[in-house]
Design an enzyme around this catalytic site. Sequence first.
Site, PDB file in Angstrom:
ATOM      1  N   GLN A   1     -11.683   5.423   9.936  1.00  0.00           N
ATOM      2  CA  GLN A   1     -11.612   6.880   9.772  1.00  0.00           C
ATOM      3  C   GLN A   1     -11.923   7.228   8.304  1.00  0.00           C
ATOM      4  O   GLN A   1     -12.452   6.414   7.586  1.00  0.00           O
ATOM      5  CB  GLN A   1     -10.247   7.394  10.235  1.00  0.00           C
ATOM      6  CG  GLN A   1     -10.033   7.342  11.743  1.00  0.00           C
ATOM      7  CD  GLN A   1     -10.889   8.325  12.522  1.00  0.00           C
ATOM      8  OE1 GLN A   1     -11.530   9.223  11.961  1.00  0.00           O
ATOM      9  NE2 GLN A   1     -10.922   8.159  13.842  1.00  0.00           N
TER      10      GLN A   1
ATOM     11  N   ASP B   1     -21.453   5.814  22.822  1.00  0.00           N
ATOM     12  CA  ASP B   1     -21.106   6.538  24.048  1.00  0.00           C
ATOM     13  C   ASP B   1     -21.189   8.017  23.737  1.00  0.00           C
ATOM     14  O   ASP B   1     -21.039   8.428  22.581  1.00  0.00           O
ATOM     15  CB  ASP B   1     -19.675   6.212  24.497  1.00  0.00           C
ATOM     16  CG  ASP B   1     -18.646   7.003  23.697  1.00  0.00           C
ATOM     17  OD1 ASP B   1     -18.134   8.014  24.203  1.00  0.00           O
ATOM     18  OD2 ASP B   1     -18.383   6.629  22.529  1.00  0.00           O
TER      19      ASP B   1
ATOM     20  N   HIS C   1     -31.437  11.199  35.840  1.00  0.00           N
ATOM     21  CA  HIS C   1     -32.573  11.143  34.907  1.00  0.00           C
ATOM     22  C   HIS C   1     -32.102  10.912  33.473  1.00  0.00           C
ATOM     23  O   HIS C   1     -32.610  10.030  32.776  1.00  0.00           O
ATOM     24  CB  HIS C   1     -33.410  12.421  34.953  1.00  0.00           C
ATOM     25  CG  HIS C   1     -34.285  12.535  33.747  1.00  0.00           C
ATOM     26  ND1 HIS C   1     -35.459  11.832  33.616  1.00  0.00           N
ATOM     27  CD2 HIS C   1     -34.097  13.166  32.552  1.00  0.00           C
ATOM     28  CE1 HIS C   1     -35.971  12.055  32.407  1.00  0.00           C
ATOM     29  NE2 HIS C   1     -35.153  12.862  31.739  1.00  0.00           N
TER      30      HIS C   1
ATOM     31  N   ASP D   1     -11.288   4.262  25.468  1.00  0.00           N
ATOM     32  CA  ASP D   1     -10.842   4.799  24.183  1.00  0.00           C
ATOM     33  C   ASP D   1      -9.315   4.870  24.204  1.00  0.00           C
ATOM     34  O   ASP D   1      -8.693   4.577  25.212  1.00  0.00           O
ATOM     35  CB  ASP D   1     -11.493   6.156  23.909  1.00  0.00           C
ATOM     36  CG  ASP D   1     -11.010   7.254  24.848  1.00  0.00           C
ATOM     37  OD1 ASP D   1     -10.068   7.015  25.624  1.00  0.00           O
ATOM     38  OD2 ASP D   1     -11.579   8.354  24.818  1.00  0.00           O
TER      39      ASP D   1
ATOM     40  N   GLY E   1      -7.199   7.523  23.337  1.00  0.00           N
ATOM     41  CA  GLY E   1      -6.521   8.820  23.352  1.00  0.00           C
ATOM     42  C   GLY E   1      -6.540   9.484  21.991  1.00  0.00           C
ATOM     43  O   GLY E   1      -6.144  10.638  21.853  1.00  0.00           O
ATOM     44  N   GLY E   2      -7.024   8.778  20.973  1.00  0.00           N
ATOM     45  CA  GLY E   2      -7.076   9.348  19.623  1.00  0.00           C
ATOM     46  C   GLY E   2      -7.960  10.579  19.537  1.00  0.00           C
ATOM     47  O   GLY E   2      -7.664  11.514  18.798  1.00  0.00           O
TER      48      GLY E   2
END
Length: 376
Positions: free
Chosen positions: A194, A271, A340, A92, A94-95
């Site tokens: 955005q 993610d 798990h 990513d 850093g935003g």
Amino acid sequence: MKFELAVTDPGSSARAGVITTDHGIIETPIFMPVGTIATVKGISQKDLKEEVNPDIILGNTYHLYLRPQTEILKKAGGLHKFMNWDRNILTDSGGYQVYSLSERRKIKEEGVRFKSHIDGSYHNFTPENVMEIQRSIGADIIMAFDECTPYPCDYKYAKNSMHRTHRWLDRCITHFDKTPPLYGYSQALFPIVQGSTYRDLREQSAEYIAAAGAEGNAIGGLSVGEPAEEMYAMTEIVTNILPKEKPRYLMGVGTPINILENIALGVDMFDCVMPTRNARNGMLFTAHGTINIKNKKWEDDFSPIDDSGMTYVDTYYTKAYLKHLFSVNELLGKQIATMHNLGFYLWLVREARKHILAGDFASWKNMMVQQMNKRL
């Protein structure tokens, strides 16, 4: 980077595809375990590779910049070599830290000045140096520098922030094109949509990002506290605009149910820290619902952790044993739960892929959402 779209599900917008980079193939939809500071917390690279078996993991530019620092990563030959991971990595920009460190940063047109959470030192992130930092880290897929707005967010602020993110994207692309990769393999730059939870802003941003012609596209600023219905509504608006021939990455999402619902809307990549963070707190995700392994009811349950057996720990250990490990605060308990949960998340997206290819994803998804929405 190449993306090949194989199939779209007849009953939804779910897609199965293949991303190919210099570090190998990524079959989509995919979940990326979060390796914030050059490690996925609570699991070794060997177990991650052999048991969880993800095609790609995520690293965090802000954290890696501060520790171990980019000079160390450059000396190591990049993050892959530093952490001994020979598959794909995404970083990513850093935003998100611009959002999460709101008490420690100041946003201007030039970039963001922030105070380190480690030692209080001051640093600047600009679109240009974030490209250079990510070149030094050496991930296969890197993100444009953006501002992730909070929820709820004033319309005027969301609009100004979105336009700033677009201007920053233009600067990212210009600088990215000027700076060659450092380690002999290519890197792909993804811009980020955005616009908070405002329909018109999301449409504008998706159109701007689509027009940039990048190799893939991301959707940011969701999963920041808004209701799930708002997340799904914004995702659907964006996926209807972003080009079908490019992979789509929904950042920071989410629960197993969130992931299936967003796959149904046409998202390819995910993610989230949830499987690892919740594991360390004793919450296990399963196909039949969630388990709080700290509860007394498990103390004499000698059945396997999960008889589905996604990883070896599921059948190697019992619920009673895992509950005991948590009750005495033994590190092994957190490691077992982490393996798990990650194994379950990867199993879930791979099952989704199988059902998309088979053409019955929509009915399977509805059944799974109902099953998983339970406390065991």
